[in-house]
Design a protein around this motif. Structure first.
Motif, PDB file in Angstrom:
ATOM      1  N   VAL A   1     -25.536 -21.695   4.637  1.00 42.66           N
ATOM      2  CA  VAL A   1     -24.211 -22.527   4.795  1.00 42.66           C
ATOM      3  C   VAL A   1     -23.407 -20.660   3.966  1.00 42.66           C
ATOM      4  O   VAL A   1     -23.782 -20.270   3.354  1.00 42.66           O
ATOM      5  N   GLY A   2     -22.423 -21.491   4.758  1.00 47.29           N
ATOM      6  CA  GLY A   2     -20.416 -20.049   3.851  1.00 47.29           C
ATOM      7  C   GLY A   2     -20.014 -21.023   3.144  1.00 47.29           C
ATOM      8  O   GLY A   2     -19.711 -21.811   3.105  1.00 47.29           O
ATOM      9  N   LEU A   3     -19.732 -21.114   1.737  1.00 46.49           N
ATOM     10  CA  LEU A   3     -19.370 -21.595   0.925  1.00 46.49           C
ATOM     11  C   LEU A   3     -18.246 -19.861   0.730  1.00 46.49           C
ATOM     12  O   LEU A   3     -17.554 -18.889   0.617  1.00 46.49           O
ATOM     13  N   LEU A   4     -17.033 -21.679   0.264  1.00 45.69           N
ATOM     14  CA  LEU A   4     -15.815 -20.806  -0.665  1.00 45.69           C
ATOM     15  C   LEU A   4     -15.823 -20.029  -1.853  1.00 45.69           C
ATOM     16  O   LEU A   4     -16.484 -20.329  -1.946  1.00 45.69           O
ATOM     17  N   PRO A   5     -14.467 -19.064  -2.036  1.00 47.53           N
ATOM     18  CA  PRO A   5     -14.950 -18.429  -3.630  1.00 47.53           C
ATOM     19  C   PRO A   5     -14.557 -18.950  -4.575  1.00 47.53           C
ATOM     20  O   PRO A   5     -15.112 -19.668  -5.617  1.00 47.53           O
ATOM     21  N   THR A   6     -14.075 -20.669  -4.415  1.00 52.15           N
ATOM     22  CA  THR A   6     -13.740 -21.654  -5.072  1.00 52.15           C
ATOM     23  C   THR A   6     -15.274 -22.117  -5.627  1.00 52.15           C
ATOM     24  O   THR A   6     -14.699 -23.306  -6.241  1.00 52.15           O
TER      25      THR A   6
ATOM     26  N   PRO B   1     -23.495 -24.865 -15.185  1.00 49.91           N
ATOM     27  CA  PRO B   1     -23.847 -24.345 -13.244  1.00 49.91           C
ATOM     28  C   PRO B   1     -24.776 -23.251 -12.730  1.00 49.91           C
ATOM     29  O   PRO B   1     -25.189 -22.497 -13.357  1.00 49.91           O
ATOM     30  N   VAL B   2     -24.432 -23.584 -11.856  1.00 45.06           N
ATOM     31  CA  VAL B   2     -25.546 -23.052 -10.716  1.00 45.06           C
ATOM     32  C   VAL B   2     -25.048 -22.257  -9.365  1.00 45.06           C
ATOM     33  O   VAL B   2     -23.898 -22.363  -9.209  1.00 45.06           O
ATOM     34  N   MET B   3     -25.402 -21.341  -8.905  1.00 40.76           N
ATOM     35  CA  MET B   3     -25.284 -20.991  -7.834  1.00 40.76           C
ATOM     36  C   MET B   3     -26.723 -20.595  -6.790  1.00 40.76           C
ATOM     37  O   MET B   3     -27.545 -20.042  -7.128  1.00 40.76           O
ATOM     38  N   PRO B   4     -26.888 -22.060  -5.349  1.00 39.22           N
ATOM     39  CA  PRO B   4     -27.771 -21.412  -5.427  1.00 39.22           C
ATOM     40  C   PRO B   4     -27.624 -19.753  -3.999  1.00 39.22           C
ATOM     41  O   PRO B   4     -26.689 -19.670  -3.650  1.00 39.22           O
ATOM     42  N   VAL B   5     -28.635 -19.045  -3.719  1.00 35.33           N
ATOM     43  CA  VAL B   5     -28.804 -18.005  -3.657  1.00 35.33           C
ATOM     44  C   VAL B   5     -29.442 -18.247  -2.282  1.00 35.33           C
ATOM     45  O   VAL B   5     -30.594 -18.586  -1.810  1.00 35.33           O
TER      46      VAL B   5
ATOM     47  N   TYR C   1     -31.531 -28.990   2.804  1.00 33.45           N
ATOM     48  CA  TYR C   1     -31.052 -27.741   2.393  1.00 33.45           C
ATOM     49  C   TYR C   1     -31.811 -27.312   1.557  1.00 33.45           C
ATOM     50  O   TYR C   1     -32.802 -27.858   0.712  1.00 33.45           O
ATOM     51  N   ARG C   2     -31.925 -25.943   2.389  1.00 35.52           N
ATOM     52  CA  ARG C   2     -33.093 -25.292   1.233  1.00 35.52           C
ATOM     53  C   ARG C   2     -32.155 -23.529   0.664  1.00 35.52           C
ATOM     54  O   ARG C   2     -31.425 -23.419   1.657  1.00 35.52           O
ATOM     55  N   ALA C   3     -32.426 -23.356  -0.655  1.00 37.37           N
ATOM     56  CA  ALA C   3     -32.362 -22.529  -1.421  1.00 37.37           C
ATOM     57  C   ALA C   3     -33.534 -21.684  -1.636  1.00 37.37           C
ATOM     58  O   ALA C   3     -34.724 -22.402  -1.679  1.00 37.37           O
ATOM     59  N   GLU C   4     -33.470 -19.989  -1.513  1.00 36.82           N
ATOM     60  CA  GLU C   4     -34.227 -19.628  -1.755  1.00 36.82           C
ATOM     61  C   GLU C   4     -34.265 -19.120  -3.690  1.00 36.82           C
ATOM     62  O   GLU C   4     -35.299 -18.832  -4.232  1.00 36.82           O
ATOM     63  N   ARG C   5     -33.390 -19.746  -4.135  1.00 34.14           N
ATOM     64  CA  ARG C   5     -33.718 -19.348  -5.562  1.00 34.14           C
ATOM     65  C   ARG C   5     -32.198 -19.527  -6.154  1.00 34.14           C
ATOM     66  O   ARG C   5     -31.012 -19.682  -5.556  1.00 34.14           O
ATOM     67  N   LEU C   6     -32.526 -20.341  -7.197  1.00 30.36           N
ATOM     68  CA  LEU C   6     -31.110 -20.918  -7.787  1.00 30.36           C
ATOM     69  C   LEU C   6     -30.661 -19.595  -9.486  1.00 30.36           C
ATOM     70  O   LEU C   6     -31.655 -19.419 -10.140  1.00 30.36           O
ATOM     71  N   ASP C   7     -29.508 -19.313  -9.315  1.00 27.95           N
ATOM     72  CA  ASP C   7     -28.771 -17.853 -10.300  1.00 27.95           C
ATOM     73  C   ASP C   7     -28.496 -19.124 -10.528  1.00 27.95           C
ATOM     74  O   ASP C   7     -26.929 -19.653 -11.280  1.00 27.95           O
ATOM     75  N   LEU C   8     -28.985 -19.144 -12.748  1.00 27.24           N
ATOM     76  CA  LEU C   8     -27.342 -19.598 -13.323  1.00 27.24           C
ATOM     77  C   LEU C   8     -26.068 -18.753 -13.480  1.00 27.24           C
ATOM     78  O   LEU C   8     -26.175 -17.784 -13.166  1.00 27.24           O
ATOM     79  N   VAL C   9     -25.094 -19.138 -13.683  1.00 27.37           N
ATOM     80  CA  VAL C   9     -24.200 -19.021 -13.372  1.00 27.37           C
ATOM     81  C   VAL C   9     -23.127 -18.803 -14.838  1.00 27.37           C
ATOM     82  O   VAL C   9     -23.397 -19.479 -15.845  1.00 27.37           O
TER      83      VAL C   9
END
Length: 119
Positions: free
Chosen positions: A6-11, A76-80, A101-109
């Motif tokens: 999944v490609g995400l925009l910078p926004t 707020p998080v960001m899926p990696v 949808y599957r993510a390796e991890r979630l990072d806190l923003v």
């Protein structure tokens, strides 16, 4: 089935909607789903995804080891390493389809490092 990165925009931004819940391999909920490689328990978390003028709720599967400490709704998080896998099945003559949808991890923003990085 094909996994699609999944490609995400910078926004793009994500906010936790629900606490993670265990994912099971059976309808009776007797066996936890596990990552094929690491054997970590898989969890499902609902995130609110916001990008430009749209927003939607996404259920994302994440290994338990990829969830940060202190995760709670509203953070707020960001899926990696976010991937989407289209799926379809016919049950009782009716077609059901969607995207998993599957993510390796979630990072806190803007917060402490994720559990995966702290370990």
């Amino acid at each position: 089935m094909a996994r699609i990165r999944v490609g995400l925009l910078p926004t793009a931004s994500f906010m936790v909607g629900t606490l993670p819940v265990p994912k099971y391999t059976d309808a009776e909920k007797t066996e936890f789903a596990r990552d094929r490689e690491t054997k970590a328990k898989l969890m499902t978390v609902t995130l609110f995804f916001m990008e430009e003028d749209r927003a939607e709720a996404l259920k994302i599967t994440v290994p338990e080891t990829g969830l940060p400490n202190g995760l709670k709704p509203g953070l707020p998080v960001m899926p990696v390493e976010l991937f989407a896998t289209p799926w379809a099945r016919i049950f009782n003559g009716s077609l059901s389809d969607g995207i998993a949808y599957r993510a390796e991890r979630l990072d806190l923003v803007g917060g402490p490092a994720s559990a995966a990085e702290a370990a």
